[in-house]
Design a protein around this motif. Structure first.
Motif, PDB file in Angstrom:
ATOM      1  N   ASP A   1     -14.903  42.996  -1.981  1.00  0.00           N
ATOM      2  CA  ASP A   1     -15.402  42.365  -3.155  1.00  0.00           C
ATOM      3  C   ASP A   1     -15.438  43.194  -4.455  1.00  0.00           C
ATOM      4  O   ASP A   1     -15.573  44.312  -4.448  1.00  0.00           O
ATOM      5  N   ALA A   2     -15.286  42.731  -5.637  1.00  0.00           N
ATOM      6  CA  ALA A   2     -15.247  43.228  -6.870  1.00  0.00           C
ATOM      7  C   ALA A   2     -16.609  43.758  -7.077  1.00  0.00           C
ATOM      8  O   ALA A   2     -17.548  42.816  -7.179  1.00  0.00           O
ATOM      9  N   LYS A   3     -16.620  45.254  -7.406  1.00  0.00           N
ATOM     10  CA  LYS A   3     -18.216  45.396  -7.877  1.00  0.00           C
ATOM     11  C   LYS A   3     -18.464  45.306  -9.322  1.00  0.00           C
ATOM     12  O   LYS A   3     -17.658  45.206 -10.233  1.00  0.00           O
ATOM     13  N   THR A   4     -19.952  45.030  -9.478  1.00  0.00           N
ATOM     14  CA  THR A   4     -20.452  45.308 -10.597  1.00  0.00           C
ATOM     15  C   THR A   4     -21.533  46.450 -10.716  1.00  0.00           C
ATOM     16  O   THR A   4     -22.078  46.936  -9.804  1.00  0.00           O
ATOM     17  N   THR A   5     -21.454  47.095 -12.196  1.00  0.00           N
ATOM     18  CA  THR A   5     -22.421  47.925 -12.112  1.00  0.00           C
ATOM     19  C   THR A   5     -23.487  47.636 -13.243  1.00  0.00           C
ATOM     20  O   THR A   5     -23.145  47.274 -14.674  1.00  0.00           O
ATOM     21  N   GLN A   6     -24.846  47.682 -13.008  1.00  0.00           N
ATOM     22  CA  GLN A   6     -25.998  47.430 -14.136  1.00  0.00           C
ATOM     23  C   GLN A   6     -26.939  48.281 -14.022  1.00  0.00           C
ATOM     24  O   GLN A   6     -27.041  49.132 -13.139  1.00  0.00           O
ATOM     25  N   PRO A   7     -27.499  48.572 -15.360  1.00  0.00           N
ATOM     26  CA  PRO A   7     -28.576  49.572 -15.239  1.00  0.00           C
ATOM     27  C   PRO A   7     -29.796  49.193 -14.433  1.00  0.00           C
ATOM     28  O   PRO A   7     -30.027  47.973 -14.052  1.00  0.00           O
ATOM     29  N   ASN A   8     -30.424  50.160 -13.534  1.00  0.00           N
ATOM     30  CA  ASN A   8     -31.486  49.913 -12.803  1.00  0.00           C
ATOM     31  C   ASN A   8     -32.542  49.023 -13.458  1.00  0.00           C
ATOM     32  O   ASN A   8     -33.155  48.297 -12.621  1.00  0.00           O
ATOM     33  N   SER A   9     -33.059  49.652 -14.518  1.00  0.00           N
ATOM     34  CA  SER A   9     -34.100  48.742 -15.485  1.00  0.00           C
ATOM     35  C   SER A   9     -33.870  48.768 -16.817  1.00  0.00           C
ATOM     36  O   SER A   9     -33.394  49.458 -17.136  1.00  0.00           O
ATOM     37  N   MET A  10     -34.595  47.604 -17.172  1.00  0.00           N
ATOM     38  CA  MET A  10     -34.800  47.726 -18.739  1.00  0.00           C
ATOM     39  C   MET A  10     -36.097  47.093 -19.056  1.00  0.00           C
ATOM     40  O   MET A  10     -36.861  46.565 -18.284  1.00  0.00           O
ATOM     41  N   GLU A  11     -36.513  47.405 -20.246  1.00  0.00           N
ATOM     42  CA  GLU A  11     -37.761  46.967 -20.981  1.00  0.00           C
ATOM     43  C   GLU A  11     -37.566  46.194 -22.271  1.00  0.00           C
ATOM     44  O   GLU A  11     -36.498  46.495 -23.166  1.00  0.00           O
ATOM     45  N   SER A  12     -38.305  45.363 -22.435  1.00  0.00           N
ATOM     46  CA  SER A  12     -38.302  44.257 -23.588  1.00  0.00           C
ATOM     47  C   SER A  12     -39.921  44.175 -24.005  1.00  0.00           C
ATOM     48  O   SER A  12     -40.325  43.823 -23.410  1.00  0.00           O
ATOM     49  N   ASN A  13     -39.592  44.022 -25.563  1.00  0.00           N
ATOM     50  CA  ASN A  13     -41.093  43.489 -25.958  1.00  0.00           C
ATOM     51  C   ASN A  13     -40.925  41.903 -25.606  1.00  0.00           C
ATOM     52  O   ASN A  13     -39.816  41.206 -25.932  1.00  0.00           O
ATOM     53  N   GLU A  14     -42.141  41.494 -25.686  1.00  0.00           N
ATOM     54  CA  GLU A  14     -42.133  39.832 -25.564  1.00  0.00           C
ATOM     55  C   GLU A  14     -41.773  39.161 -26.744  1.00  0.00           C
ATOM     56  O   GLU A  14     -42.031  39.775 -28.073  1.00  0.00           O
ATOM     57  N   GLU A  15     -41.022  38.190 -26.774  1.00  0.00           N
ATOM     58  CA  GLU A  15     -40.623  37.294 -27.977  1.00  0.00           C
ATOM     59  C   GLU A  15     -39.318  38.065 -28.705  1.00  0.00           C
ATOM     60  O   GLU A  15     -38.938  37.440 -29.620  1.00  0.00           O
ATOM     61  N   GLU A  16     -38.878  39.293 -28.024  1.00  0.00           N
ATOM     62  CA  GLU A  16     -37.701  39.930 -28.650  1.00  0.00           C
ATOM     63  C   GLU A  16     -36.425  39.417 -27.721  1.00  0.00           C
ATOM     64  O   GLU A  16     -36.616  39.156 -26.413  1.00  0.00           O
ATOM     65  N   PRO A  17     -35.276  39.342 -28.468  1.00  0.00           N
ATOM     66  CA  PRO A  17     -34.084  39.104 -27.437  1.00  0.00           C
ATOM     67  C   PRO A  17     -33.759  40.278 -26.503  1.00  0.00           C
ATOM     68  O   PRO A  17     -34.215  41.609 -26.964  1.00  0.00           O
ATOM     69  N   VAL A  18     -33.260  39.998 -25.294  1.00  0.00           N
ATOM     70  CA  VAL A  18     -32.776  40.909 -24.524  1.00  0.00           C
ATOM     71  C   VAL A  18     -31.573  40.720 -23.903  1.00  0.00           C
ATOM     72  O   VAL A  18     -30.893  39.755 -23.946  1.00  0.00           O
ATOM     73  N   HIS A  19     -30.844  42.067 -24.086  1.00  0.00           N
ATOM     74  CA  HIS A  19     -29.248  42.173 -23.867  1.00  0.00           C
ATOM     75  C   HIS A  19     -29.271  43.007 -22.411  1.00  0.00           C
ATOM     76  O   HIS A  19     -29.321  44.177 -22.423  1.00  0.00           O
ATOM     77  N   LEU A  20     -28.699  42.235 -21.465  1.00  0.00           N
ATOM     78  CA  LEU A  20     -28.581  42.875 -20.039  1.00  0.00           C
ATOM     79  C   LEU A  20     -27.172  42.958 -19.674  1.00  0.00           C
ATOM     80  O   LEU A  20     -26.255  41.876 -19.607  1.00  0.00           O
ATOM     81  N   PRO A  21     -26.701  44.327 -19.734  1.00  0.00           N
ATOM     82  CA  PRO A  21     -25.143  44.567 -19.653  1.00  0.00           C
ATOM     83  C   PRO A  21     -24.871  44.348 -18.087  1.00  0.00           C
ATOM     84  O   PRO A  21     -25.550  44.970 -17.246  1.00  0.00           O
ATOM     85  N   CYS A  22     -23.461  44.103 -17.947  1.00  0.00           N
ATOM     86  CA  CYS A  22     -22.967  44.243 -16.476  1.00  0.00           C
ATOM     87  C   CYS A  22     -21.484  44.779 -16.819  1.00  0.00           C
ATOM     88  O   CYS A  22     -20.662  44.106 -17.515  1.00  0.00           O
ATOM     89  N   ASN A  23     -21.180  45.557 -15.952  1.00  0.00           N
ATOM     90  CA  ASN A  23     -19.736  46.208 -16.055  1.00  0.00           C
ATOM     91  C   ASN A  23     -18.977  45.817 -14.783  1.00  0.00           C
ATOM     92  O   ASN A  23     -19.451  45.871 -13.741  1.00  0.00           O
ATOM     93  N   HIS A  24     -17.733  45.184 -14.993  1.00  0.00           N
ATOM     94  CA  HIS A  24     -17.075  44.921 -13.675  1.00  0.00           C
ATOM     95  C   HIS A  24     -15.421  45.152 -14.098  1.00  0.00           C
ATOM     96  O   HIS A  24     -14.730  44.115 -14.369  1.00  0.00           O
ATOM     97  N   SER A  25     -15.415  46.459 -14.223  1.00  0.00           N
ATOM     98  CA  SER A  25     -13.778  46.950 -14.556  1.00  0.00           C
ATOM     99  C   SER A  25     -12.823  46.350 -13.633  1.00  0.00           C
ATOM    100  O   SER A  25     -11.658  46.313 -14.004  1.00  0.00           O
ATOM    101  N   THR A  26     -13.198  46.213 -12.480  1.00  0.00           N
ATOM    102  CA  THR A  26     -12.280  45.811 -11.413  1.00  0.00           C
ATOM    103  C   THR A  26     -11.989  44.261 -11.185  1.00  0.00           C
ATOM    104  O   THR A  26     -11.386  43.674 -10.285  1.00  0.00           O
ATOM    105  N   ILE A  27     -12.473  43.692 -12.087  1.00  0.00           N
ATOM    106  CA  ILE A  27     -12.478  42.050 -11.857  1.00  0.00           C
ATOM    107  C   ILE A  27     -11.125  41.516 -11.923  1.00  0.00           C
ATOM    108  O   ILE A  27     -10.359  42.149 -12.676  1.00  0.00           O
ATOM    109  N   SER A  28     -10.981  40.429 -11.035  1.00  0.00           N
ATOM    110  CA  SER A  28      -9.576  39.951 -11.155  1.00  0.00           C
ATOM    111  C   SER A  28      -9.534  38.737 -11.791  1.00  0.00           C
ATOM    112  O   SER A  28     -10.630  38.043 -12.242  1.00  0.00           O
ATOM    113  N   GLY A  29      -8.470  38.119 -12.124  1.00  0.00           N
ATOM    114  CA  GLY A  29      -8.239  36.760 -12.871  1.00  0.00           C
ATOM    115  C   GLY A  29      -8.872  35.631 -12.435  1.00  0.00           C
ATOM    116  O   GLY A  29      -9.321  34.638 -13.234  1.00  0.00           O
TER     117      GLY A  29
END
Lengths: 115, 110
Positions: free
Chosen positions: B1-29
Motif C-alpha cells: 500500500d502506498a504510504k503517507t507521511t503526516q506530522p504527528n501533531s499540530m496546534e491551531s487557534n480557534e477560529e483560525e484556518p488550519v492547513h494539515l499536510p500529507c506527503n504521498h510521494s509514491t502515489i500511483s495514478g
C-alpha cells in the motif's frame, strides 16, 4: 452522513469466554463492512473485510478462527471474539461502505476488556 | 500500500484556518486521497476525498499538488470540536479497504 451503531459499547469479560459485537447500518445498506481494532494511543488496524452472504477476508496476522465474522444481512455484521484473553482487550470499530462516494461510515466502537 | 507521511501533531487557534499536510510521494495514478478524522473515544468520520482536482465540501477543502505527491486538508475556521486525529489515506480505485497511518493530532486552542 449515514449512521452505524455498535452493541455493546463496552464489555468486560473473563478470560476464556467468547464475546459477540454487533454492527448495524441504521439508514443504509452496506454490502461491505469492515472490522478494525485499535489499541491505546495507536492507529486503527484493519482486521477483516466482510461482504454480505460470503466469507470474510482477513488481513495477514488476524486469526480467522479466533475472530469470527458473520455478515448475514445488508445491515448487520457481527464479530465474535472466541476464547478471549487479556491481550484481546482493545477498541473494536466497524464500518459500512455506502454513500455517494462509497465512503466508509464508522460505528462508535466497542471497548472490550478481558480480565 | 502506498504510504503517507503526516506530522504527528499540530496546534491551531480557534477560529483560525488550519492547513494539515500529507506527503504521498509514491502515489500511483489510480490512488484516491482520503481524509478521515477521529475524535477522542469515537469511531473515525469521513472528511473528504479527491483524485486530482481540489475539492470542497461543507467540512473542509482538499488541495492536491499538481504532481499529486502531496495534499493539504484545509479547515477554514477551526473550532474546539475539530480537535481530533486526522488521517490521510491512499486507496486505489476499486479498492474499498482503508489502511490507517498514525495521523496528525490537531489541538485547537481557545
Amino acid at each position: 452522513g449515514a449512521v452505524v451503531s455498535q452493541h455493546p459499547s463496552r464489555v468486560i469479560c473473563k478470560s476464556g469466554t467468547s464475546v459477540k459485537i454487533e454492527c448495524r447500518s441504521l439508514d443504509f445498506q452496506a454490502t461491505t463492512m469492515f472490522w478494525y481494532r485499535q489499541f491505546p494511543k495507536q492507529s486503527l488496524m484493519l482486521m477483516a473485510t466482510s461482504n454480505e452472504g460470503s466469507k470474510a477476508t482477513y488481513e495477514q496476522g488476524v486469526e480467522k478462527d479466533k475472530f469470527l465474522i458473520n455478515h448475514a444481512s445488508l445491515t448487520l455484521s457481527t464479530l465474535t471474539v472466541t476464547s478471549a484473553h487479556p491481550e484481546d482487550s482493545s477498541f473494536y470499530i466497524c464500518s459500512g461502505e455506502g454513500g455517494p462516494y462509497n465512503e466508509q461510515f464508522f460505528g462508535p466502537g466497542t471497548r472490550l476488556t478481558v480480565l | 500500500d502506498a504510504k503517507t507521511t503526516q506530522p504527528n501533531s499540530m496546534e491551531s487557534n480557534e477560529e483560525e484556518p488550519v492547513h494539515l499536510p500529507c506527503n504521498h510521494s509514491t502515489i500511483s495514478g489510480t490512488d484516491y486521497i482520503h481524509w478521515y478524522r477521529q475524535l477522542p473515544s469515537q469511531g473515525p468520520e469521513y472528511v473528504i476525498h479527491g483524485l486530482t482536482s481540489n475539492v470542497n465540501n461543507r467540512m473542509a477543502s482538499l488541495a492536491i499538488a499538481e504532481d499529486r505527491k502531496s495534499s493539504t486538508l484545509i479547515l477554514h475556521r477551526a473550532t474546539l470540536r475539530d480537535a481530533a486525529v486526522y488521517y490521510c489515506i491512499l486507496s486505489p480505485t476499486g479498492a474499498n479497504n482503508l489502511f490507517f497511518g498514525t495521523g496528525t493530532r490537531l489541538t485547537v486552542i481557545p
